[in-house]
Write a protein that holds these residues in place. Structure first.
Motif, PDB file in Angstrom:
ATOM      1  N   THR A  36      42.295  39.025  32.689  1.00 22.28           N
ATOM      2  CA  THR A  36      43.414  38.105  32.487  1.00 22.28           C
ATOM      3  C   THR A  36      43.012  36.701  32.905  1.00 22.28           C
ATOM      4  N   PRO A  37      43.111  35.707  31.998  1.00 19.10           N
ATOM      5  CA  PRO A  37      42.787  34.328  32.380  1.00 19.10           C
ATOM      6  C   PRO A  37      43.703  33.830  33.499  1.00 19.10           C
ATOM      7  N   VAL A  38      43.134  33.072  34.422  1.00 15.63           N
ATOM      8  CA  VAL A  38      43.914  32.472  35.503  1.00 15.63           C
ATOM      9  C   VAL A  38      43.444  31.032  35.715  1.00 15.63           C
ATOM     10  N   ASN A  39      44.291  30.250  36.366  1.00 13.22           N
ATOM     11  CA  ASN A  39      43.952  28.878  36.778  1.00 13.22           C
ATOM     12  C   ASN A  39      43.585  27.974  35.607  1.00 13.22           C
ATOM     13  N   GLU A  40      44.136  28.242  34.430  1.00 11.73           N
ATOM     14  CA  GLU A  40      43.765  27.450  33.257  1.00 11.73           C
ATOM     15  C   GLU A  40      44.093  25.969  33.430  1.00 11.73           C
ATOM     16  N   GLN A  41      45.258  25.662  33.964  1.00 12.53           N
ATOM     17  CA  GLN A  41      45.645  24.265  34.131  1.00 12.53           C
ATOM     18  C   GLN A  41      44.782  23.573  35.180  1.00 12.53           C
ATOM     19  N   ILE A  42      44.443  24.300  36.233  1.00 10.66           N
ATOM     20  CA  ILE A  42      43.573  23.735  37.276  1.00 10.66           C
ATOM     21  C   ILE A  42      42.199  23.406  36.702  1.00 10.66           C
ATOM     22  N   LEU A 138      32.160  28.403  37.104  1.00 10.36           N
ATOM     23  CA  LEU A 138      33.337  29.112  36.609  1.00 10.36           C
ATOM     24  C   LEU A 138      33.044  30.604  36.685  1.00 10.36           C
ATOM     25  N   THR A 139      33.870  31.335  37.389  1.00  8.39           N
ATOM     26  CA  THR A 139      33.544  32.715  37.686  1.00  8.39           C
ATOM     27  C   THR A 139      34.780  33.596  37.654  1.00  8.39           C
ATOM     28  N   GLY A 140      34.561  34.898  37.767  1.00  8.44           N
ATOM     29  CA  GLY A 140      35.660  35.834  37.857  1.00  8.44           C
ATOM     30  C   GLY A 140      36.108  36.006  39.295  1.00  8.44           C
ATOM     31  N   GLN A 141      37.247  36.672  39.462  1.00  9.19           N
ATOM     32  CA  GLN A 141      37.778  36.910  40.797  1.00  9.19           C
ATOM     33  C   GLN A 141      36.811  37.760  41.620  1.00  9.19           C
ATOM     34  N   ILE A 142      36.114  38.678  40.939  1.00 12.65           N
ATOM     35  CA  ILE A 142      35.085  39.498  41.581  1.00 12.65           C
ATOM     36  C   ILE A 142      33.741  39.048  41.027  1.00 12.65           C
ATOM     37  N   LEU A 161      35.506  27.793  40.663  1.00 11.50           N
ATOM     38  CA  LEU A 161      36.859  27.929  40.135  1.00 11.50           C
ATOM     39  C   LEU A 161      36.960  29.292  39.459  1.00 11.50           C
ATOM     40  N   VAL A 162      37.912  30.085  39.890  1.00 15.05           N
ATOM     41  CA  VAL A 162      38.122  31.413  39.313  1.00 15.05           C
ATOM     42  C   VAL A 162      38.850  31.268  37.984  1.00 15.05           C
ATOM     43  N   SER A 163      38.252  31.806  36.910  1.00 17.43           N
ATOM     44  CA  SER A 163      38.820  31.633  35.574  1.00 17.43           C
ATOM     45  C   SER A 163      39.479  32.894  35.025  1.00 17.43           C
ATOM     46  N   TYR A 164      39.240  34.043  35.668  1.00 22.41           N
ATOM     47  CA  TYR A 164      39.913  35.270  35.223  1.00 22.41           C
ATOM     48  C   TYR A 164      39.919  36.291  36.353  1.00 22.41           C
ATOM     49  N   ARG A 165      40.864  37.203  36.282  1.00 22.33           N
ATOM     50  CA  ARG A 165      40.894  38.318  37.228  1.00 22.33           C
ATOM     51  C   ARG A 165      40.706  39.616  36.456  1.00 22.33           C
TER      52      ARG A 165
END
Length: 255
Positions: A36-42, A138-142, A161-165
């Protein structure tokens, strides 16, 4: 012959799907994880900031899922005045597949790729090519610690910056059982990551042919008493295909 790929099928095209179909295999994708993409606006705000554009030497992006998130963000930025400054930033990737997709997105200075089969090699390339400056990852949560550890030890100022979980899907065993009930022992099962695989480790008796995309997953399986037949030399579709074909050829010559 069928090849069960324990991964999400990449869109709009998947290199594993393409290469196995070209050689008369039937690839079947069995996703174990939800990305799931996260932090897109950041991320969008940072990529368009003067700080990133003027002060950061490079971008590191090692995962297909991070690239997909980045692609969604870039689609919103075509009218941004310094859009080409983003695309011309040196971009370091692991493996040819990620490098190829980065070029498709329009990045003009993609590095690593074919020459970087894992994070350690990529970190060595970065240390050799760049002065110890500021770099965005740009990396994943894990994620593995290799790249951050190596670059920070070398004096780099690394911003992550975490870009997906990533989360395991809840119906893994049910879907796996339904698929393998229609297969035979000559078909292949391919592991791509330790994540999510623990749910099916008690259900591997159906397969006599197991493959992994790299040594990390091979080690994970070995620690659980599971041996594999082949390990791709590089984390890419071509290398996996060559490893599987090579194993089949060696067995046919012995029989």
């Amino acid at each position: 012959m069928k090849v069960i790929l324990l991964k999400n099928k990449t869109t709009p095209s998947d290199p594993y799907d393409r290469i196995f179909q070209q050689h008369n295999y039937e690839p079947i994708f069995l996703p174990l994880l939800r990305h799931t993409p996260v932090n897109e606006q950041i991320i969008l705000s940072f990529l368009t900031s003067d700080d990133f554009l003027d002060n950061y030497e490079a971008l590191i992006i090692t995962s297909q899922r991070s690239i997909e998130t980045l692609g969604q963000i870039l689609a919103k930025l075509h009218s941004f005045g310094r859009f080409n400054d983003i695309l011309s930033k040196p971009s370091y990737t692991v493996g040819p597949a990620t490098a190829h997709v980065m070029r498709q997105l329009g990045f003009t200075d993609v590095r690593g790729g074919d020459d970087a089969g894992n994070g350690q090699i990529l970190a060595d390339i970065i240390k050799k090519e760049l002065r110890a400056g500021r770099v965005l990852f740009l990396t994943g949560q894990i994620r593995k610690d290799t790249i951050p550890r190596e670059l920070k030890l070398a004096g780099f100022d690394l911003k992550e910056l975490v870009s997906y979980r990533t989360e395991p899907l809840t119906d893994i065993v049910d879907r796996y059982t339904k698929i393998v009930s229609r297969l035979n022992k000559n078909d292949w099962l391919v592991f791509f990551s330790p994540q999510g695989t623990r749910y099916i480790l008690d259900h591997l008796d159906h397969f006599s042919r197991l493959a992994t995309i790299g040594p990390t997953t091979q080690t994970f399986l070995a620690r659980r008493g599971i041996g594999v037949d082949v390990v791709a030399k590089k984390p890419c579709a071509e290398s996996l295909y060559q490893a599987i074909v090579g194993d089949e050829l060696s067995h046919s010559q012995m029989s």
